[in-house]
Design a protein around this motif. Structure first.
Motif, short mmCIF file in Angstrom:
data_model
loop_
_atom_site.label_atom_id
_atom_site.label_comp_id
_atom_site.label_asym_id
_atom_site.label_seq_id
_atom_site.Cartn_x
_atom_site.Cartn_y
_atom_site.Cartn_z
N ASN A 52 0.83 -1.20 0.00
CA ASN A 52 0.00 0.00 0.00
C ASN A 52 0.87 1.25 0.00
O ASN A 52 0.72 2.13 -0.84
CB ASN A 52 -0.91 -0.01 1.23
CG ASN A 52 -1.73 1.26 1.35
OD1 ASN A 52 -2.60 1.54 0.54
ND2 ASN A 52 -1.44 2.06 2.37
N TYR A 112 -8.97 1.02 2.07
CA TYR A 112 -7.96 1.14 3.13
C TYR A 112 -8.59 1.36 4.50
O TYR A 112 -8.33 0.60 5.44
CB TYR A 112 -7.01 2.29 2.78
CG TYR A 112 -5.89 2.49 3.78
CD1 TYR A 112 -4.80 1.62 3.84
CD2 TYR A 112 -5.91 3.57 4.66
CE1 TYR A 112 -3.78 1.81 4.75
CE2 TYR A 112 -4.89 3.77 5.57
CZ TYR A 112 -3.83 2.89 5.61
OH TYR A 112 -2.81 3.09 6.52
N ALA A 162 -9.62 -2.63 5.02
CA ALA A 162 -8.33 -3.08 5.57
C ALA A 162 -8.18 -2.72 7.04
O ALA A 162 -7.89 -3.58 7.88
CB ALA A 162 -7.19 -2.49 4.75
N ASN A 163 -8.41 -1.44 7.39
CA ASN A 163 -8.14 -1.00 8.76
C ASN A 163 -9.34 -1.11 9.70
O ASN A 163 -9.16 -1.15 10.91
CB ASN A 163 -7.63 0.45 8.75
CG ASN A 163 -6.22 0.54 8.20
OD1 ASN A 163 -5.50 -0.46 8.15
ND2 ASN A 163 -5.83 1.72 7.78
N TYR A 204 -12.51 -2.65 -2.17
CA TYR A 204 -11.31 -3.43 -1.82
C TYR A 204 -10.92 -4.34 -2.99
O TYR A 204 -9.74 -4.48 -3.32
CB TYR A 204 -11.59 -4.24 -0.56
CG TYR A 204 -10.42 -5.04 -0.04
CD1 TYR A 204 -9.39 -4.43 0.67
CD2 TYR A 204 -10.35 -6.43 -0.24
CE1 TYR A 204 -8.32 -5.17 1.17
CE2 TYR A 204 -9.29 -7.17 0.25
CZ TYR A 204 -8.27 -6.53 0.95
OH TYR A 204 -7.22 -7.27 1.44
N HIS A 209 -3.68 -5.45 3.30
CA HIS A 209 -4.27 -4.53 2.34
C HIS A 209 -4.42 -5.18 0.96
O HIS A 209 -5.30 -4.80 0.18
CB HIS A 209 -3.39 -3.28 2.17
CG HIS A 209 -2.93 -2.68 3.44
ND1 HIS A 209 -1.73 -3.03 4.04
CD2 HIS A 209 -3.50 -1.76 4.24
CE1 HIS A 209 -1.59 -2.34 5.16
NE2 HIS A 209 -2.65 -1.56 5.30
#
Length: 485
Positions: A15, A89, A93-94, A124, A151
């Protein structure tokens, strides 16, 4: 290194890349190079190795650099739509994958996998596909591709379909959730993640614990794909499966416990700016006092608040330490675009102020809290520490636990969570704690503070040796060699 238009023999995908750009008011671009294990690792293969780093444009400066053709040899930055990147992201991902692997959900209320989640999951997929297509376009015949972290979990499978000739590796820098927790994800999403990673020839983890958890998830969640898991004595563990009724495929599992860069840390920690900050910290602490040091970002997994509550319990249970010890806590803000992280950062400050209000005196501040990121000051704290507190709820590795013993001036007692990946390598010379047990952590801090100097010095020597067993350059080269083997 190669230009982004030359076919590369070694490719890294992540990323965040090795360079970032800032846009000045006058429209000019400034470049800033980053550090870390991947940067030093990729440099170890030499400039003649035809290597390329593929990364995302993260800022307005990055996107302007891509659009105006500004770049560095060996780096291909992808200008992915900012809203797609944000959903992929921050949204997935987070806010989902990170929470699953670190087991952070408050399960009575979260997660909620609804239509909004499905919309973000689409982003994503789009984000991962952009990487897969760029890698497929940039790779030479039979090239080695090392894909990094949660990611980009779908990239190996997507890339395999586009370029079956490539040698593909994926490395996870986080823990891996046990199957009971992983199965909170919708079944089709969990399956997609696992199959995406198994598109690689080789998947890597920081510890055997995370590797076994991944293999367990494959065995339990991919039964529709005729999955078989192996953990033989004399060969690497692996997963065999039949993707969507196709020919059986085997993915090897490897472990590479990233170590600290001792040469860099020792040299950097003796520079003038570190000496200045060390003098300032000593003045803040006061003469003759011991220090309990922690250096973390305010990620929810780092467990900073419970660490401070344990320090408060130490002062309650052992009043003899009042006025004689200072908790030097560096809590650098992280992911402040997410509300839950802003709230956690505020709670860290609140608890520190509460302890200082309860116990502080005219000449003693029990908690010295710094929230502005300053690497030189962190190194100064490493050198100053009598005790290092590293108590994450869950951590893929935790390099702070490895770095402090390397630069310590007079030896350090390490209080270490059993849930940190580093515990696998350092436990023999650390004081182990359950990160949820505040009373137990307070007792561990007292034990660390009262450890005889000779014993502390001996533990520090062994900790430093274990911490440097696989420095960043060797860590990267070991993966590359295993992938090519």
């Amino acid at each position: 290194m190669v230009s982004e238009h030359t076919a590369a023999q070694v490719l890294v995908a992540s990323n965040r890349g090795p360079v970032s750009y800032t846009l000045s008011e006058d429209g000019s671009l400034g470049a800033r190079r980053g550090g870390g294990g991947l940067v030093s690792g990729l440099s170890a293969i030499g400039s003649e190795a035809e290597a390329l780093w593929v990364c995302a444009a993260l800022s307005d400066g990055d996107r302007e650099a891509v659009r105006s053709g500004v770049g560095e040899p060996g780096v291909r930055m992808l200008d992915i739509d900012a809203s797609v990147h944000s959903d992929a992201y921050n949204g997935i991902a987070n806010s989902v994958l990170w929470f699953v692997h670190h087991m952070l959900y408050q399960t009575p209320l979260e997660p909620v996998f609804d239509a909004e989640f499905r919309r973000q999951w689409g982003a994503y997929e789009t984000y991962n596909r952009a990487f897969a297509e760029a890698l497929a376009e940039s790779a030479a015949e039979g090239a080695a591709v090392l894909v990094q972290d949660y990611h980009l979990a779908l990239v190996p499978g997507m890339l395999r379909e586009l370029r079956p000739d490539l040698r593909i590796g994926h490395f996870s820098h986080t823990p891996w959730a046990p199957i009971e927790y992983f199965r909170m994800l919708p079944d089709d999403i969990g399956e997609q993640l696992l199959l995406g990673m198994l598109g690689a020839d080789r998947v890597g983890f920081l510890t055997w614990r995370w590797a076994q958890a991944f293999q367990g998830c494959c065995g339990a969640a991919l039964t529709a794909h005729d999955v078989t898991t192996y953990w033989p004595k004399d060969e690497p563990p692996s997963v065999e499966f039949r993707p969507h009724g196709q020919q059986r495929k085997r993915t090897v599992i490897g472990v590479h416990g990233l170590g600290a860069d001792a040469d860099f840390l020792r040299e950097r920690s003796r520079r003038a700016d570190v000496e200045e900050r060390l003098a300032a910290l000593r003045e803040q602490v006061g003469p003759g006092r011991k220090t309990i040091v922690r250096v973390d970002r305010t990620e929810l997994s780092k467990n900073i608040v419970r660490g401070m509550l344990a320090y408060r319990a130490l002062l309650d249970d052992h009043p003899e330490w009042r006025g004689r010890v200072v908790h030097v806590a560096f809590a650098y803000p992280s992911r402040q675009d997410l509300a839950v992280y802003r709230e956690y950062t505020a709670e860290v400050s609140r608890v520190a102020e509460e302890i200082n209000s309860l116990y502080g005196t005219g000449d003693w501040t029990p908690v010295v809290l710094h929230v502005k990121d300053d690497f030189a000051r962190s190194l100064a704290a490493y050198r100053l520490a009598d005790v290092a507190l590293v108590n994450p709820i869950r951590d893929g590795m935790n390099l702070v636990a490895k770095e402090i013993p390397i630069v310590s001036d007079h030896g350090v007692a390490l209080v270490l969570s059993r849930e940190a990946g580093a515990h696998e390598e350092l436990r023999e010379d650390a004081i182990t704690v359950n990160p949820y047990d505040v009373t137990g952590t307070a007792a561990a801090l007292h034990k660390a503070l009262t450890m005889p100097e000779a014993e502390r010095a001996e533990h520090t020597k062994r900790l430093a040796a274990a911490a440097t067993a696989l420095p960043p350059q060797r860590w990267f080269l070991e993966q590359l060699e295993a992938l090519r083997a």
